[in-house]
Design a protein around this motif. Structure first.
Motif, PDB file in Angstrom:
ATOM      1  N   PRO A 145       0.828  -1.208   0.000  1.00 30.77           N
ATOM      2  CA  PRO A 145       0.000   0.000   0.000  1.00 30.77           C
ATOM      3  C   PRO A 145       0.858   1.252   0.000  1.00 30.77           C
ATOM      4  N   VAL A 146       0.262   2.355  -0.453  1.00 31.46           N
ATOM      5  CA  VAL A 146       0.925   3.650  -0.398  1.00 31.46           C
ATOM      6  C   VAL A 146       0.003   4.605   0.347  1.00 31.46           C
ATOM      7  N   TYR A 147       0.526   5.211   1.402  1.00 30.29           N
ATOM      8  CA  TYR A 147      -0.243   6.100   2.265  1.00 30.29           C
ATOM      9  C   TYR A 147      -0.055   7.545   1.827  1.00 30.29           C
ATOM     10  N   LEU A 148      -1.183   8.235   1.555  1.00 29.21           N
ATOM     11  CA  LEU A 148      -1.193   9.653   1.215  1.00 29.21           C
ATOM     12  C   LEU A 148      -2.223  10.348   2.096  1.00 29.21           C
ATOM     13  N   SER A 149      -2.001  11.606   2.398  1.00 32.33           N
ATOM     14  CA  SER A 149      -2.994  12.353   3.177  1.00 32.33           C
ATOM     15  C   SER A 149      -4.294  12.485   2.392  1.00 32.33           C
ATOM     16  N   SER A 150      -5.404  12.300   3.101  1.00 29.62           N
ATOM     17  CA  SER A 150      -6.708  12.366   2.441  1.00 29.62           C
ATOM     18  C   SER A 150      -6.950  13.732   1.811  1.00 29.62           C
ATOM     19  N   GLU A 151      -6.430  14.812   2.441  1.00 30.14           N
ATOM     20  CA  GLU A 151      -6.646  16.164   1.918  1.00 30.14           C
ATOM     21  C   GLU A 151      -5.968  16.373   0.558  1.00 30.14           C
ATOM     22  N   ASP A 152      -4.935  15.592   0.274  1.00 36.81           N
ATOM     23  CA  ASP A 152      -4.121  15.843  -0.911  1.00 36.81           C
ATOM     24  C   ASP A 152      -4.325  14.814  -2.021  1.00 36.81           C
ATOM     25  N   MET A 153      -5.328  13.948  -1.867  1.00 36.01           N
ATOM     26  CA  MET A 153      -5.546  12.892  -2.854  1.00 36.01           C
ATOM     27  C   MET A 153      -5.968  13.447  -4.217  1.00 36.01           C
ATOM     28  N   THR A 154      -6.476  14.664  -4.247  1.00 37.78           N
ATOM     29  CA  THR A 154      -6.900  15.250  -5.532  1.00 37.78           C
ATOM     30  C   THR A 154      -5.709  15.536  -6.441  1.00 37.78           C
ATOM     31  N   TRP A 155      -4.506  15.486  -5.914  1.00 32.99           N
ATOM     32  CA  TRP A 155      -3.315  15.773  -6.698  1.00 32.99           C
ATOM     33  C   TRP A 155      -2.721  14.521  -7.342  1.00 32.99           C
ATOM     34  N   THR A 156      -3.376  13.391  -7.240  1.00 30.13           N
ATOM     35  CA  THR A 156      -2.864  12.183  -7.873  1.00 30.13           C
ATOM     36  C   THR A 156      -3.191  12.202  -9.366  1.00 30.13           C
ATOM     37  N   ALA A 157      -2.279  11.671 -10.179  1.00 33.45           N
ATOM     38  CA  ALA A 157      -2.430  11.723 -11.637  1.00 33.45           C
ATOM     39  C   ALA A 157      -2.763  10.368 -12.246  1.00 33.45           C
ATOM     40  N   ARG A 158      -2.684   9.300 -11.448  1.00 32.20           N
ATOM     41  CA  ARG A 158      -3.018   7.962 -11.939  1.00 32.20           C
ATOM     42  C   ARG A 158      -3.886   7.260 -10.897  1.00 32.20           C
ATOM     43  N   GLU A 159      -4.675   6.320 -11.334  1.00 28.85           N
ATOM     44  CA  GLU A 159      -5.540   5.570 -10.430  1.00 28.85           C
ATOM     45  C   GLU A 159      -4.846   4.298  -9.943  1.00 28.85           C
ATOM     46  N   THR A 160      -5.135   3.921  -8.715  1.00 23.05           N
ATOM     47  CA  THR A 160      -4.676   2.656  -8.159  1.00 23.05           C
ATOM     48  C   THR A 160      -5.520   2.323  -6.944  1.00 23.05           C
ATOM     49  N   GLU A 161      -5.713   1.039  -6.711  1.00 22.47           N
ATOM     50  CA  GLU A 161      -6.446   0.596  -5.523  1.00 22.47           C
ATOM     51  C   GLU A 161      -5.513   0.435  -4.327  1.00 22.47           C
ATOM     52  N   ARG A 162      -4.257   0.714  -4.510  1.00 24.85           N
ATOM     53  CA  ARG A 162      -3.287   0.504  -3.426  1.00 24.85           C
ATOM     54  C   ARG A 162      -3.154   1.698  -2.485  1.00 24.85           C
ATOM     55  N   ARG A 163      -3.804   2.817  -2.802  1.00 20.78           N
ATOM     56  CA  ARG A 163      -3.705   3.986  -1.932  1.00 20.78           C
ATOM     57  C   ARG A 163      -4.546   3.826  -0.678  1.00 20.78           C
ATOM     58  N   ILE A 164      -3.969   4.274   0.432  1.00 20.07           N
ATOM     59  CA  ILE A 164      -4.696   4.333   1.699  1.00 20.07           C
ATOM     60  C   ILE A 164      -4.684   5.790   2.164  1.00 20.07           C
ATOM     61  N   PRO A 165      -5.846   6.428   2.278  1.00 20.58           N
ATOM     62  CA  PRO A 165      -5.865   7.831   2.710  1.00 20.58           C
ATOM     63  C   PRO A 165      -5.587   7.961   4.203  1.00 20.58           C
ATOM     64  N   ILE A 166      -4.735   8.897   4.565  1.00 16.23           N
ATOM     65  CA  ILE A 166      -4.468   9.207   5.972  1.00 16.23           C
ATOM     66  C   ILE A 166      -5.396  10.343   6.380  1.00 16.23           C
ATOM     67  N   ALA A 167      -6.352  10.029   7.242  1.00 20.10           N
ATOM     68  CA  ALA A 167      -7.348  11.018   7.646  1.00 20.10           C
ATOM     69  C   ALA A 167      -7.041  11.624   9.014  1.00 20.10           C
ATOM     70  N   GLU A 168      -6.300  10.905   9.854  1.00 20.59           N
ATOM     71  CA  GLU A 168      -6.055  11.357  11.225  1.00 20.59           C
ATOM     72  C   GLU A 168      -4.750  12.147  11.316  1.00 20.59           C
ATOM     73  N   THR A 169      -4.612  12.882  12.402  1.00 22.09           N
ATOM     74  CA  THR A 169      -3.370  13.619  12.632  1.00 22.09           C
ATOM     75  C   THR A 169      -2.217  12.658  12.867  1.00 22.09           C
ATOM     76  N   ARG A 170      -2.491  11.558  13.573  1.00 21.70           N
ATOM     77  CA  ARG A 170      -1.478  10.521  13.821  1.00 21.70           C
ATOM     78  C   ARG A 170      -1.966   9.204  13.239  1.00 21.70           C
ATOM     79  N   THR A 171      -1.095   8.560  12.460  1.00 22.39           N
ATOM     80  CA  THR A 171      -1.423   7.253  11.898  1.00 22.39           C
ATOM     81  C   THR A 171      -0.236   6.323  12.084  1.00 22.39           C
ATOM     82  N   ASP A 172      -0.472   5.189  12.746  1.00 22.62           N
ATOM     83  CA  ASP A 172       0.584   4.194  12.919  1.00 22.62           C
ATOM     84  C   ASP A 172       0.705   3.376  11.639  1.00 22.62           C
ATOM     85  N   ILE A 173       1.865   3.480  10.998  1.00 22.11           N
ATOM     86  CA  ILE A 173       2.132   2.697   9.794  1.00 22.11           C
ATOM     87  C   ILE A 173       2.600   1.308  10.195  1.00 22.11           C
ATOM     88  N   LEU A 174       3.503   1.244  11.164  1.00 23.00           N
ATOM     89  CA  LEU A 174       3.927  -0.015  11.777  1.00 23.00           C
ATOM     90  C   LEU A 174       3.910   0.159  13.278  1.00 23.00           C
TER      91      LEU A 174
END
Length: 315
Positions: A145-174
């Protein structure tokens, strides 16, 4: 290579100024880059132009540079420089669940083989849209997966189902391990905003990976430890370490209130080093958190807010 086909997308167009890959091979259909047309970025004096991964693979390569203090952090940088010239940082963990911070445009067979030799990728986290580059290729090649901030997802130029939006101020990746035989820090994405609404930093074992959410400046990496005679000296008063910018290349600073808001989030985290967007912007200092605050206060003061209560903030 997990079934990834190097040839399949090698002719998709890539912006030479920012490194963003688009979902087309048609040069007559793609005449501008919406990332570069945004006031935070720019189109070079030579004008808008596009390359492809096939072009890059023929003339560029990626180099791997372990951090000299902590080899768990490995910078990946493309040479000769392409587009913005940022590095990605591979974070190696004892568990083998490696995370890539930010992304470079070039992805080739040698890069894939080297990363797989180091344990592959468990996840990718990207600080902001200027470094989205070819993240769809990377996520596909490593089946992660690739984590991007939910606020900035409009700046993506290609589609993929691998994106995970980061909506919270803190997100544990591992998550950190509590196993007595395997004790290690977790990896945490922290949304500070500023440069973009969702601009991120990444925290791993007191290493703060900052991209240009906090922009490391020359005074920040200057060697003031000794004078010209080799005698010990102190860092000059008032020298900053970071700047806080809405647009880095166009020199547009963030507002004082935005800087204060960012500090209110960051002050709750402990870190003893920062690692900026480019090779040569690593700072190891037990007082680096204080230097972040001091830099924020310096910028606030010299933007004309000499009476702002933030100038008296402590950490």
């Amino acid at each position: 290579m997990n079934g990834y086909n190097l040839k399949e997308s090698e002719n998709l167009l890539i912006c030479n100024a920012c490194g963003t890959q688009f979902e087309t091979t048609d040069r007559s259909a793609l005449k501008t880059c919406f990332i570069c047309d945004d006031p935070r970025q720019y189109v070079p004096p030579s004008g808008q132009s596009f390359s492809t991964l096939a072009d890059l693979r023929a003339n560029h390569r990626n180099e791997f540079h372990p951090n000299h203090r902590d080899p768990r952090l490995i910078s990946i940088v493309t040479t000769p420089k392409f587009a913005i010239g940022q590095r990605a940082i591979l974070i190696r963990t004892q568990s083998g669940q490696n995370v890539l911070w930010d992304c470079v445009t070039l992805l080739d067979g040698n890069t894939i083989a080297e990363i797989n030799k180091l344990g592959g990728l468990h996840a990718i986290v990207i600080s902001h849209p200027h470094y989205y580059s070819t993240h769809v290729e990377w996520a596909t090649a490593f089946s992660c997966p690739v984590y991007l901030s939910s606020e900035d997802m409009t700046w993506t130029a290609r589609e993929t189902e691998r994106r995970i939006p980061i909506a919270e101020t803190r997100t544990d990746i591992l998550l950190g391990s509590s196993d007595t035989d395997l004790v290690e820090a977790g990896i945490v994405a922290i949304k500070l905003g500023g440069h973009f609404p969702g601009s991120l930093v990444l925290l791993f074992d007191k290493h703060l990976l900052i991209a240009d959410t906090l922009l490391t400046v020359p005074a920040g990496v200057a060697n003031w430890k000794v004078n010209a005679l080799g005698e010990p000296r102190e860092r000059p008063k008032g020298a900053n370490t970071f700047s806080f910018m809405w647009s880095i290349p166009n020199f547009i600073p963030l507002s004082a209130n935005e800087i204060v808001r960012m500090w209110e989030i960051l002050k709750d985290y402990d870190f003893t080093s920062t690692h900026g967007a480019f090779v040569g912007t690593d700072i190891e200092d037990d007082d680096i958190k204080a230097r972040v605050l001091q830099s924020m206060q310096i910028q606030t003061k010299y933007m004309g807010f000499g009476e702002h209560p933030f100038l008296h903030a402590l950490w």
